[in-house]
Design a protein around this motif. Structure first.
Motif, PDB file in Angstrom:
ATOM      1  N   ARG A 114      47.179  38.098  33.952  1.00 34.23           N
ATOM      2  CA  ARG A 114      46.788  36.764  33.499  1.00 34.23           C
ATOM      3  C   ARG A 114      45.335  36.761  33.025  1.00 34.23           C
ATOM      4  O   ARG A 114      44.415  36.972  33.817  1.00 34.23           O
ATOM      5  CB  ARG A 114      46.977  35.757  34.633  1.00 34.23           C
ATOM      6  N   PHE A 115      45.141  36.501  31.736  1.00 33.79           N
ATOM      7  CA  PHE A 115      43.806  36.439  31.129  1.00 33.79           C
ATOM      8  C   PHE A 115      43.440  34.987  30.836  1.00 33.79           C
ATOM      9  O   PHE A 115      44.302  34.154  30.532  1.00 33.79           O
ATOM     10  CB  PHE A 115      43.775  37.211  29.813  1.00 33.79           C
ATOM     11  N   THR A 151      42.434  25.323  36.922  1.00 29.57           N
ATOM     12  CA  THR A 151      42.194  25.900  38.247  1.00 29.57           C
ATOM     13  C   THR A 151      43.273  26.888  38.665  1.00 29.57           C
ATOM     14  O   THR A 151      43.225  27.399  39.788  1.00 29.57           O
ATOM     15  CB  THR A 151      42.087  24.786  39.297  1.00 29.57           C
ATOM     16  N   GLY A 152      44.238  27.143  37.792  1.00 30.17           N
ATOM     17  CA  GLY A 152      45.253  28.134  38.136  1.00 30.17           C
ATOM     18  C   GLY A 152      44.636  29.525  38.226  1.00 30.17           C
ATOM     19  O   GLY A 152      43.730  29.869  37.461  1.00 30.17           O
ATOM     20  N   PRO A 153      45.115  30.357  39.154  1.00 31.42           N
ATOM     21  CA  PRO A 153      44.524  31.683  39.337  1.00 31.42           C
ATOM     22  C   PRO A 153      44.638  32.547  38.086  1.00 31.42           C
ATOM     23  O   PRO A 153      45.627  32.476  37.347  1.00 31.42           O
ATOM     24  CB  PRO A 153      45.341  32.280  40.483  1.00 31.42           C
ATOM     25  N   LEU A 154      43.609  33.366  37.858  1.00 28.95           N
ATOM     26  CA  LEU A 154      43.586  34.358  36.788  1.00 28.95           C
ATOM     27  C   LEU A 154      43.375  35.739  37.395  1.00 28.95           C
ATOM     28  O   LEU A 154      42.839  35.877  38.495  1.00 28.95           O
ATOM     29  CB  LEU A 154      42.445  34.073  35.808  1.00 28.95           C
ATOM     30  N   ARG A 196      34.794  30.303  40.205  1.00 26.41           N
ATOM     31  CA  ARG A 196      35.227  29.755  41.501  1.00 26.41           C
ATOM     32  C   ARG A 196      36.575  29.059  41.380  1.00 26.41           C
ATOM     33  O   ARG A 196      37.406  29.131  42.295  1.00 26.41           O
ATOM     34  CB  ARG A 196      34.164  28.775  42.031  1.00 26.41           C
ATOM     35  N   ASN A 197      36.806  28.381  40.263  1.00 26.05           N
ATOM     36  CA  ASN A 197      38.059  27.642  40.084  1.00 26.05           C
ATOM     37  C   ASN A 197      39.276  28.556  39.956  1.00 26.05           C
ATOM     38  O   ASN A 197      40.373  28.219  40.420  1.00 26.05           O
ATOM     39  CB  ASN A 197      37.989  26.770  38.829  1.00 26.05           C
TER      40      ASN A 197
END
Length: 250
Positions: A114-115, A151-154, A196-197
């Motif tokens: 995920r980029f 804010t979804g993880p990358l 951080r997000n």
């Protein structure tokens, strides 16, 4: 793009045709089919005679070598032209099928990794540049850019500015450094907020024309700051299976 395997990550190129051709030849001979660049690429730059040689040669070489290039915007980029690009089906601004601009807040995947994109930075040399010819408004990172990223993880965040918390002070005269820190810090804080997000494993940045790496304070995120064209540390390879990073020389 599927079954990419490894991605070549590149720092600032500043419209250098000689460096671009050298890198793409080397990338092709070592099996790379994807390249991600962290801004100050300087495509679509206005030329006195109207001949944007760099962009045209870059498009041809990407086709010849079978490489797809994804880039974010830096501070020394033509922001109005980039933002006006038609979007392809994946949400990239398409200069050609193989030359793709990742707008601020855009997300995509390569081999399931995920980029995210968060271009932009403050030009400390804008006083020497002319608005609309060598400098364009809209260069700095804005709160809305961070909001669009979400804010979804990358796994990997691509920025131009280096997030606050990573030391890039070495080598600058104290008086200049104070001005740089003051004028650029708002963008640096916003990039740190995006880190951080989204809690990425890796961040790749440029802008400061140096090669260094460090952990974001209080996180497990490693930031790789890439050097400019013709300098060691402009290029690294990223293994999409392991997220291992290795230096890449031309």
């Amino acid at each position: 793009m599927e079954n990419v395997g490894k991605v070549l990550m590149a720092g600032d190129w500043h419209g250098s045709t000689a460096w671009m051709e050298k890198v793409l030849r080397r990338a092709a001979t070592t099996g790379f089919t994807a390249l991600v660049q962290v801004g100050d690429l300087a495509v679509l730059w206005p030329a006195a005679n109207g001949d944007d040689k760099f962009t045209e040669v870059l498009k041809r070489r990407l086709d010849e070598h079978g490489i797809t290039m994804i880039f974010v915007d830096g501070n020394h980029d033509v922001h109005p032209k980039l933002r006006a690009l038609p979007r392809n089906g994946e949400g990239f601004g398409a200069i050609s099928d193989r030359l793709l601009y990742a707008p601020r807040g855009h997300r995509w995947e390569l081999d399931g990794v995920r980029f995210g994109a968060l271009g932009g930075a403050y030009s400390i040399d804008r006083f020497r540049r002319k608005l609309g010819k060598s400098w364009w408004e809209g260069e700095e990172v804005m709160p809305g850019d961070v909001e669009r990223l979400g804010t979804g993880p990358l796994d990997v965040l691509i920025t131009h500015e280096v997030p606050a918390g990573i030391d890039v002070a070495a080598g600058f005269p104290r008086r200049l450094l104070q001005a740089i820190q003051r004028d650029s810090y708002a963008s640096r804080l916003l990039v740190a907020e995006a880190v951080r997000n989204t809690t990425p494993h890796l961040v790749f940045s440029g802008h400061w024309h140096q090669r260094r790496t460090g952990l974001m304070p209080g996180t497990r995120t490693r930031v790789h700051v890439l050097h400019q064209e013709f300098c060691g540390g402009n290029l690294v390879s990223l293994d999409l299976q392991t997220l291992a990073v290795e230096e890449f020389t031309v």
